[in-house]
Write a protein that holds these residues in place. Sequence first.
Motif, short mmCIF file in Angstrom:
data_model
loop_
_atom_site.label_atom_id
_atom_site.label_comp_id
_atom_site.label_asym_id
_atom_site.label_seq_id
_atom_site.Cartn_x
_atom_site.Cartn_y
_atom_site.Cartn_z
N TYR A 97 6.61 -13.99 21.88
CA TYR A 97 5.60 -13.02 22.29
C TYR A 97 4.37 -13.21 21.40
O TYR A 97 4.43 -13.86 20.36
N TYR A 98 3.27 -12.64 21.81
CA TYR A 98 2.00 -13.00 21.19
C TYR A 98 1.92 -12.66 19.71
O TYR A 98 1.09 -13.19 18.98
N HIS A 263 1.96 -22.44 23.29
CA HIS A 263 1.20 -21.19 23.43
C HIS A 263 0.20 -21.03 22.29
O HIS A 263 -0.09 -19.91 21.84
N GLY A 266 0.40 -18.70 18.94
CA GLY A 266 -0.06 -17.31 19.01
C GLY A 266 0.40 -16.43 17.86
O GLY A 266 -0.44 -15.80 17.19
N TYR A 270 -1.92 -14.73 14.98
CA TYR A 270 -1.93 -13.28 14.77
C TYR A 270 -1.71 -12.95 13.29
O TYR A 270 -2.41 -12.09 12.72
N ILE A 483 -1.31 -12.27 27.28
CA ILE A 483 -0.33 -11.78 26.31
C ILE A 483 0.60 -10.74 26.95
O ILE A 483 1.39 -10.11 26.24
#
Length: 523
Positions: A97-98, A263, A266, A270, A483
């Motif tokens: 996940y992002y 991806h 990501g 973050y 996202i």
Amino acid sequence: MHSPLADSNPGPSLSAVVDSAKVVLSGPVPRPDRARAASRSAGLGGASPPRPSGAWVVALLAVFAAIWLPQLAQSSLVPPTDNIEQLTWVRSLEWGYYKHPPLPTWVLWLPVQLMGLSGPVTYVLGATFVLAAMGLLWRFLAALRGSVYATVALLAALCITYYNGRLYYYNHEMVLVPFAVASAVFTWKAFVSRQRRWWLGLGVCLGVGGLAKYHIVVMALAVAVFWTWQRGWRDAGHRRGLVLAAAVSLAVMAPHLHWLWTHDLGPIRYAMESSLGIDHHGMRRLGVCLRWLFDQLLNRALPAWILLLSVLWLAGRGRADGPVPSRAPLPDDAATSRRLLLCFGLTPLVFTFALGLAAGADLQLHWGAPFLLLAVPAFMELGPWKEAWHRISLKSALKSFCLIQLLLLAWGQMISATGEFRLQRHHWRNFDAKALADSVAPAARAQLGGPVRVIAGPPAEAGALALQLGERPLVLIDGRFDISPWVNKELVDECGVLELSRDASPPGYRPVGDKFPGLHWRT
């Protein structure tokens, strides 16, 4: 007050947790020698006191959860933002996940299918991970130092505010806690038994822990520190074992690493944008690091140190009034096990502090959550008191524990959303998601011509609102499809979207109301 946990499934049995720990520790882990046990009896007038058993620990943890979980559930108007985040993500199983790796979301998927999408499901699941770690820690320390030592350490760990006041949190830190403890267990077993299967188990533990949170690298560093302290490079078996553990952990994480690469890294980006890439300078850098360390040791863990020091003081008084026990020789493996406890207890604190100093990172206070319980046995192995734990009275320890827990519960009630004092009024726990739904949902349904299927906006507010609506709409995080893979554009085009915004005066939006200053909505 009726607790929302009253109708929820109690989750996996804690007895099963302790039984699992017994299987893990069923090998040749040395136990305290008979000489030390005899000295305990001598110090207590020759009578051997009753020792806590696994069943006693299960009962203690069950009572602990039965008291804290209802109190925490009724103290907030809305689930913690981390729980809401997981309830948003669980609508689609992904390899990542992002913001984070996928394991906590995967684990949540089945309970949600069985019991529905709700906050109490996450409360029970978060508590299960924390209490599983506590049970495993007790079993491990009982094998190394005896059940009295292990029980005192357990009582102290349960006083750390990460594990009582946040027992209902379900996030990546809480899922990582049992893997942090298990990594110490597997490392010890690998060194003592010299069997390759424990190195294999360590690799699986670190790999699966990495799927929970990348912070597992701190435990990998603790393994390396202990391996070096033990001069593992001199032993071919330990050299091959360390390589095997590293290879297995990377193999377990390989699918997620591939997802990460495809991806645009990501979660790494973050982390860099939110904390690691802040790059504080000068005294600001030192201040951030000291604030983090003081918060861990003199805030979160302060009740644990108070308990340990109080039982030591009481034991000292009893020693002055009674016979002085003879000092028995420690087992041959005592120095090695002490090194292990120090490595796994102190490495996370030292490494994180050094990271802040070296990189100027904005150290997040919750980064200590997965590891702080391991600092308790490390504290017990330090200082002039490291030989005094055999004189501890469990009755005194339990009295101190109950008093500290009562004070923590009273403080929790004072700052709760339902308490008379309502301290910290601007805390997230006071966000009235039901009032938000009552203000927005009827008009939104009328404008959309049907149920609300998608809510777009800031993840916390949008997710909290979604949990209040019977149709359980999907959340389009910040209006971004990239996202939010659980939302497709066709659904938005067909059913419309309810949008929330925290901007000062966004065009086309209307304010929600006085109870939600700065929050606006539109369809």
